[in-house]
Design a protein around this motif. Structure first.
Motif, short mmCIF file in Angstrom:
data_model
loop_
_atom_site.label_atom_id
_atom_site.label_comp_id
_atom_site.label_asym_id
_atom_site.label_seq_id
_atom_site.Cartn_x
_atom_site.Cartn_y
_atom_site.Cartn_z
N LEU A 1 -25.59 38.33 8.49
CA LEU A 1 -24.67 37.26 7.73
C LEU A 1 -23.91 36.59 8.97
CD1 LEU A 1 -23.29 39.45 4.91
CD2 LEU A 1 -25.12 37.80 4.98
N HIS B 1 -18.52 36.75 8.56
CA HIS B 1 -18.76 37.76 7.50
C HIS B 1 -19.66 38.86 8.57
CE1 HIS B 1 -18.42 34.36 5.02
NE2 HIS B 1 -17.57 35.36 4.22
N LEU C 1 -25.51 45.23 -0.32
CA LEU C 1 -24.23 44.74 0.36
C LEU C 1 -23.35 45.99 0.70
CD1 LEU C 1 -22.84 42.30 1.72
CD2 LEU C 1 -21.49 42.02 -0.38
N LEU D 1 -24.61 37.00 -2.49
CA LEU D 1 -23.80 37.31 -1.82
C LEU D 1 -22.32 36.45 -1.94
CD1 LEU D 1 -26.18 37.76 1.38
CD2 LEU D 1 -24.80 39.68 0.07
N ALA E 1 -26.33 42.89 4.86
CA ALA E 1 -27.12 42.97 3.61
C ALA E 1 -28.46 43.20 3.83
CB ALA E 1 -26.93 41.40 3.07
N TRP F 1 -32.44 43.00 1.07
CA TRP F 1 -32.94 42.80 -0.02
C TRP F 1 -34.47 43.16 -0.01
CZ3 TRP F 1 -30.71 38.93 2.66
CH2 TRP F 1 -31.36 37.76 3.22
N ARG G 1 -28.39 34.24 -1.41
CA ARG G 1 -27.18 33.93 -1.18
C ARG G 1 -26.34 33.50 -2.33
NH1 ARG G 1 -27.06 31.20 3.20
NH2 ARG G 1 -29.33 30.77 3.22
N GLU H 1 -20.12 37.77 -4.10
CA GLU H 1 -19.49 39.12 -3.92
C GLU H 1 -18.40 38.58 -2.71
OE1 GLU H 1 -20.08 42.32 -4.90
OE2 GLU H 1 -20.93 40.93 -6.54
N TRP I 1 -20.00 42.64 7.43
CA TRP I 1 -20.62 42.90 6.14
C TRP I 1 -21.98 42.85 6.54
CZ3 TRP I 1 -18.80 44.21 1.42
CH2 TRP I 1 -17.38 43.82 1.17
#
Length: 197
Positions: free
Chosen positions: A57, A61, A79, A34, A66, A68, A31, A37, A64
């Protein structure tokens, strides 16, 4: 190539590396990255989970995506905008049952390709293949529960190439994958494709 200063741009995907301690919650670290970014305060960025556990997200957003992964003492994040992205990280460690796992969970041709490799190369090839499969499945959204055998890779000079997949994943040409070393003793793959949702 190791991530310089913890950041790397792979095509349209931004990646970052952070130290990680086993058992630590990864989402607060993700978090923070992100938020930086995306230019928002960490507390203002909501991350929800799909029914399969895939991170998504917030609506502000939604363009976008993400992903991980953490392994050993590392956390790797990705991302991308207007894409679906998945990332997998694996620390180097002995994997004496690599071929047994491949025989059980991979497509038959993949298991056969691994079995035909010299012993000295098999474990690293297994990890590269595992990373590639998991990165695609994370981007897809169901992760390992979808089935490692439902996408097939063939060995190529520099790793593995996606050659077949379940129609739910699209077609192999839809996918872009990059394998890399984010830090010494780690292997990773990031996968992305155009959004379909």
């Amino acid at each position: 190539m190791p991530l310089a200063a913890g950041h790397l741009q792979l095509g349209p995907v931004r990646c970052a590396w952070r130290p990680y301690r086993h058992g630590q919650a990864a989402e607060p670290l993700v978090r923070d990255w992100l938020s930086g970014e995306l230019g928002v305060a960490p507390g203002a960025l909501a991350i929800r989970r799909s029914r399969h556990g895939r991170p998504c997200l917030d609506a502000a957003h939604a363009d976008w995506d993400a992903s991980w992964s953490h392994s050993g003492e590392g956390l790797l994040m990705a991302l991308a905008r207007d894409l679906r992205v998945g990332i997998d990280l694996e620390a180097r460690r002995p994997r004496p049952k690599a071929q047994v796992l491949a025989n059980r969970f991979f497509a038959p041709a993949e298991a056969a390709a691994l079995a035909a490799m010299p012993d000295a190369l098999r474990e690293a090839a297994f990890v590269r293949l595992w990373c590639a499969k998991e990165a695609v499945l994370k981007a897809h959204g169901q992760g390992l529960s979808f089935g490692l055998h439902r996408l097939a890779f063939a060995p190529v000079a520099d790793g593995w190439q996606l050659v077949d997949c379940d129609p739910a994943l699209g077609v192999p040409a839809d996918w872009s994958l990059r394998a890399f070393r984010p830090a010494p003793d780690y292997l990773a793959t990031v996968a992305w494709r155009a959004r379909w949702d």
